[in-house]
Design an enzyme around this catalytic site. Sequence first.
Site, PDB file in Angstrom:
ATOM      1  N   CYS A 141       3.777  -4.392  16.894  1.00  0.00           N
ATOM      2  CA  CYS A 141       3.055  -3.665  17.764  1.00  0.00           C
ATOM      3  C   CYS A 141       1.534  -3.892  17.924  1.00  0.00           C
ATOM      4  O   CYS A 141       0.657  -4.142  16.908  1.00  0.00           O
ATOM      5  CB  CYS A 141       3.165  -2.146  17.041  1.00  0.00           C
ATOM      6  SG  CYS A 141       4.834  -1.660  16.683  1.00  0.00           S
ATOM      7  N   CYS A 162      -2.499   6.009   9.709  1.00  0.00           N
ATOM      8  CA  CYS A 162      -1.455   5.319  10.366  1.00  0.00           C
ATOM      9  C   CYS A 162      -1.956   3.955  10.952  1.00  0.00           C
ATOM     10  O   CYS A 162      -3.062   4.326  11.639  1.00  0.00           O
ATOM     11  CB  CYS A 162      -0.889   6.191  11.507  1.00  0.00           C
ATOM     12  SG  CYS A 162      -0.094   7.850  10.831  1.00  0.00           S
ATOM     13  N   SER A 175      10.657   6.340   9.190  1.00  0.00           N
ATOM     14  CA  SER A 175       9.826   6.068  10.682  1.00  0.00           C
ATOM     15  C   SER A 175      10.172   4.642  11.148  1.00  0.00           C
ATOM     16  O   SER A 175      10.140   3.925  10.424  1.00  0.00           O
ATOM     17  CB  SER A 175       8.392   6.468  10.768  1.00  0.00           C
ATOM     18  OG  SER A 175       7.897   6.152  11.974  1.00  0.00           O
ATOM     19  N   CYS A 205       4.822  -6.788   7.921  1.00  0.00           N
ATOM     20  CA  CYS A 205       5.830  -6.215   8.986  1.00  0.00           C
ATOM     21  C   CYS A 205       6.150  -7.179  10.256  1.00  0.00           C
ATOM     22  O   CYS A 205       5.202  -7.924  10.547  1.00  0.00           O
ATOM     23  CB  CYS A 205       5.338  -4.869   9.510  1.00  0.00           C
ATOM     24  SG  CYS A 205       6.385  -3.854  10.858  1.00  0.00           S
ATOM     25  N   CYS A 228       2.974   8.454   1.255  1.00  0.00           N
ATOM     26  CA  CYS A 228       3.352   7.727   2.434  1.00  0.00           C
ATOM     27  C   CYS A 228       3.593   6.163   1.610  1.00  0.00           C
ATOM     28  O   CYS A 228       2.797   5.843   1.084  1.00  0.00           O
ATOM     29  CB  CYS A 228       2.349   7.585   3.428  1.00  0.00           C
ATOM     30  SG  CYS A 228       2.752   6.431   4.714  1.00  0.00           S
ATOM     31  N   SER A 243       8.742   5.879  16.762  1.00  0.00           N
ATOM     32  CA  SER A 243       7.464   5.595  17.293  1.00  0.00           C
ATOM     33  C   SER A 243       7.948   5.104  18.685  1.00  0.00           C
ATOM     34  O   SER A 243       8.254   4.141  19.167  1.00  0.00           O
ATOM     35  CB  SER A 243       7.061   4.512  16.545  1.00  0.00           C
ATOM     36  OG  SER A 243       6.667   4.662  15.144  1.00  0.00           O
ATOM     37  N   LEU A 244       7.390   6.422  19.581  1.00  0.00           N
ATOM     38  CA  LEU A 244       7.492   6.244  21.203  1.00  0.00           C
ATOM     39  C   LEU A 244       6.556   5.493  21.731  1.00  0.00           C
ATOM     40  O   LEU A 244       6.559   4.251  22.198  1.00  0.00           O
ATOM     41  CB  LEU A 244       8.011   7.497  21.662  1.00  0.00           C
ATOM     42  CG  LEU A 244       8.208   7.641  23.279  1.00  0.00           C
ATOM     43  CD1 LEU A 244       9.441   7.047  23.538  1.00  0.00           C
ATOM     44  CD2 LEU A 244       8.110   9.073  23.785  1.00  0.00           C
ATOM     45  N   ASN A 245       5.232   6.046  21.608  1.00  0.00           N
ATOM     46  CA  ASN A 245       4.009   5.408  21.889  1.00  0.00           C
ATOM     47  C   ASN A 245       3.978   5.039  23.211  1.00  0.00           C
ATOM     48  O   ASN A 245       2.793   4.414  23.536  1.00  0.00           O
ATOM     49  CB  ASN A 245       3.836   4.176  20.807  1.00  0.00           C
ATOM     50  CG  ASN A 245       3.772   4.345  19.597  1.00  0.00           C
ATOM     51  OD1 ASN A 245       3.572   5.805  19.150  1.00  0.00           O
ATOM     52  ND2 ASN A 245       3.970   3.648  18.689  1.00  0.00           N
ATOM     53  N   GLU A 268       0.774  -1.067  -0.007  1.00  0.00           N
ATOM     54  CA  GLU A 268      -0.071   0.008  -0.004  1.00  0.00           C
ATOM     55  C   GLU A 268       0.915   1.215   0.163  1.00  0.00           C
ATOM     56  O   GLU A 268       1.959   1.238   0.775  1.00  0.00           O
ATOM     57  CB  GLU A 268      -0.839  -0.165   1.052  1.00  0.00           C
ATOM     58  CG  GLU A 268      -2.067  -1.301   1.195  1.00  0.00           C
ATOM     59  CD  GLU A 268      -3.239  -1.289   2.146  1.00  0.00           C
ATOM     60  OE1 GLU A 268      -4.093  -1.394   1.691  1.00  0.00           O
ATOM     61  OE2 GLU A 268      -2.718  -1.120   3.514  1.00  0.00           O
ATOM     62  N   ASN A 294      -5.983   5.178  15.382  1.00  0.00           N
ATOM     63  CA  ASN A 294      -6.978   4.768  14.323  1.00  0.00           C
ATOM     64  C   ASN A 294      -7.482   3.574  14.428  1.00  0.00           C
ATOM     65  O   ASN A 294      -6.647   2.484  14.367  1.00  0.00           O
ATOM     66  CB  ASN A 294      -6.107   5.104  12.825  1.00  0.00           C
ATOM     67  CG  ASN A 294      -6.010   6.695  12.644  1.00  0.00           C
ATOM     68  OD1 ASN A 294      -6.569   7.745  12.838  1.00  0.00           O
ATOM     69  ND2 ASN A 294      -4.333   6.822  12.356  1.00  0.00           N
ATOM     70  N   CYS A 337      -1.400  -1.829  15.783  1.00  0.00           N
ATOM     71  CA  CYS A 337      -1.385  -1.831  14.254  1.00  0.00           C
ATOM     72  C   CYS A 337      -1.783  -2.703  13.437  1.00  0.00           C
ATOM     73  O   CYS A 337      -1.438  -4.110  13.856  1.00  0.00           O
ATOM     74  CB  CYS A 337      -0.017  -1.536  14.132  1.00  0.00           C
ATOM     75  SG  CYS A 337       0.479  -1.300  12.247  1.00  0.00           S
ATOM     76  N   GLY A 351       5.356  -1.773   7.104  1.00  0.00           N
ATOM     77  CA  GLY A 351       6.973  -2.191   7.250  1.00  0.00           C
ATOM     78  C   GLY A 351       7.669  -1.504   8.203  1.00  0.00           C
ATOM     79  O   GLY A 351       7.608  -0.306   8.527  1.00  0.00           O
ATOM     80  N   GLU A 352       8.677  -1.997   8.639  1.00  0.00           N
ATOM     81  CA  GLU A 352      10.026  -1.424   9.568  1.00  0.00           C
ATOM     82  C   GLU A 352      11.121  -0.980   8.615  1.00  0.00           C
ATOM     83  O   GLU A 352      11.952  -2.011   8.312  1.00  0.00           O
ATOM     84  CB  GLU A 352      10.298  -2.540  10.447  1.00  0.00           C
ATOM     85  CG  GLU A 352      11.343  -1.892  11.611  1.00  0.00           C
ATOM     86  CD  GLU A 352      11.185  -0.607  11.961  1.00  0.00           C
ATOM     87  OE1 GLU A 352      10.174   0.144  12.355  1.00  0.00           O
ATOM     88  OE2 GLU A 352      12.441   0.279  11.834  1.00  0.00           O
TER      89      GLU A 352
HETATM   90  N1  SAH Z   1       7.381   0.568  11.322  1.00  0.00           N
HETATM   91  C1  SAH Z   1       7.802   1.953  11.583  1.00  0.00           C
HETATM   92  C2  SAH Z   1       6.744   2.778  10.244  1.00  0.00           C
HETATM   93  C3  SAH Z   1       5.120   2.496   9.993  1.00  0.00           C
HETATM   94  S1  SAH Z   1       4.033   2.784  11.382  1.00  0.00           S
HETATM   95  C4  SAH Z   1       7.161   2.488  12.611  1.00  0.00           C
HETATM   96  O1  SAH Z   1       6.926   1.772  13.580  1.00  0.00           O
HETATM   97  O2  SAH Z   1       7.569   3.604  12.833  1.00  0.00           O
HETATM   98  C5  SAH Z   1       3.716   4.523  11.277  1.00  0.00           C
HETATM   99  C6  SAH Z   1       3.180   5.115  12.606  1.00  0.00           C
HETATM  100  O3  SAH Z   1       1.944   4.989  12.515  1.00  0.00           O
HETATM  101  C7  SAH Z   1       3.961   4.741  13.677  1.00  0.00           C
HETATM  102  O4  SAH Z   1       4.376   6.005  14.619  1.00  0.00           O
HETATM  103  C8  SAH Z   1       3.029   4.044  14.365  1.00  0.00           C
HETATM  104  O5  SAH Z   1       3.222   3.996  15.852  1.00  0.00           O
HETATM  105  C9  SAH Z   1       1.692   4.554  14.018  1.00  0.00           C
HETATM  106  N2  SAH Z   1       0.497   3.887  14.118  1.00  0.00           N
HETATM  107  C10 SAH Z   1       0.608   2.351  14.000  1.00  0.00           C
HETATM  108  N3  SAH Z   1      -0.998   1.817  14.188  1.00  0.00           N
HETATM  109  C11 SAH Z   1      -1.694   2.898  14.646  1.00  0.00           C
HETATM  110  C12 SAH Z   1      -3.089   3.005  14.707  1.00  0.00           C
HETATM  111  N4  SAH Z   1      -3.832   1.941  14.855  1.00  0.00           N
HETATM  112  N5  SAH Z   1      -3.259   4.389  15.091  1.00  0.00           N
HETATM  113  C13 SAH Z   1      -2.513   5.474  14.859  1.00  0.00           C
HETATM  114  N6  SAH Z   1      -1.165   5.196  14.709  1.00  0.00           N
HETATM  115  C14 SAH Z   1      -0.648   4.138  14.477  1.00  0.00           C
END
Ligand code: SAH
Length: 359
Positions: A115, A335, A194, A111, A104, A217-219, A91, A293, A118, A162-163
């Site tokens: 997480c 995202c 990212s 991936c 994007c 991606s800290l989260n 995608e 999301n 995701c 993907g990462e």
């Molecule tokens: N693998 C990489 C890039 C892809 S994810 C990474 O982890 O950064 C891109 C961004 O989307 C990341 O910051 C991730 O934390 C965020 N993300 C993943 N799932 C999400 C969701 N359901 N809602 C909002 N952001 C999300």
Amino acid sequence: MSSPLIGRDREELTALLVSMGEPRYRGEQVYRGLYRDRCSGPEGITPLPRRVREILEREHGGGLPAVDARFVSADGTARYLMRLDDSRLVESVFIPDAARDTLCISTQVGCPVDCKFCLTALMGLERNLTAGEIVGQVLALAREQGLDSRRRQLNVVMMGMGEPLLNLEAVMKATRLLADPDGIAIPQRRITVSTAGIVPKIREYGEHDVRGKLAISLNASNPEQRTELMPITARYGLEELLQACRQYPLRPWERLTFEYVLLRGINDSDRDASSVLGMLARLRCSVNLIPFNPGPGIPYETPDAGRVESFRSIVHRGIPCFVRKPRGRDIFAACGQLKRTVGHDSETDGREVPAPSRP
Ligand code: SAH
């Protein structure tokens, strides 16, 4: 047919043309044709003699991914399913904005990082993309949308499936091809990679001369919380990750971006916000908050606007902090929503979303 042309650099194209008994400058003609003039394949590169074009077409082909389906959001965002040479789908998302457009793109099919919030994670990893497939997404979207980075600002974010840092070699080669001012001409400061926090690869990434900006991606606001949401934290700890960020060789024009997915009742309290502020205070960085999301099979909820703003204002006391506008949620383009959904979300507000169109 051997491997396609898109994804090869100047030296490789020159070597190829020389091996065909052609003069060296033909390599440069192919390079310009593919990357600067955006020909989809060798047949369009008119400075080349017909004979050479035919051989290149027969033996290699351009290798641009084909648009398999396109979904257009009410907000103008367009999600593309791109078909690769082996028929796998990835995608890519086109995100138009008043001042600029953003593409994007994906770096892997699926991936391997699991997480918990995701959707892409549910696919697992199918394979890495090649440099040509990464660049090919940009070229294909530019063609589809009539984009020209020389006329209007165009950003590329490697935040799709993907990462990126687990496919580092291809990502770096793609970045060099994207950034070449005589080629695709998207400057490195308009490219963002990212990562979920692959610590040794962050160090390696920083050693490259030509590289995009880095987003992390800290989260989460503490190690336990992060390990729960991003189990990869057990392998690369939060403190280790922050250490790599502190040591990361920022260029004078650059700052780090931290992304933080806000999950209702999980990591979105004022206390979490204060911890994030404390954790990042000494770094040259900004913070992008991404309200969750939703997606099928993902057990979290989106915080309400008041909670998001409270969190933002606390972090913003010490660090520039922004809320990322959700784009294309209605077509599963936002995202964390990329999992090759073939329709659109029937539970959204029922707006008319164009059915998949085939070229
Ligand atoms: N693998 C990489 C890039 C892809 S994810 C990474 O982890 O950064 C891109 C961004 O989307 C990341 O910051 C991730 O934390 C965020 N993300 C993943 N799932 C999400 C969701 N359901 N809602 C909002 N952001 C999300």
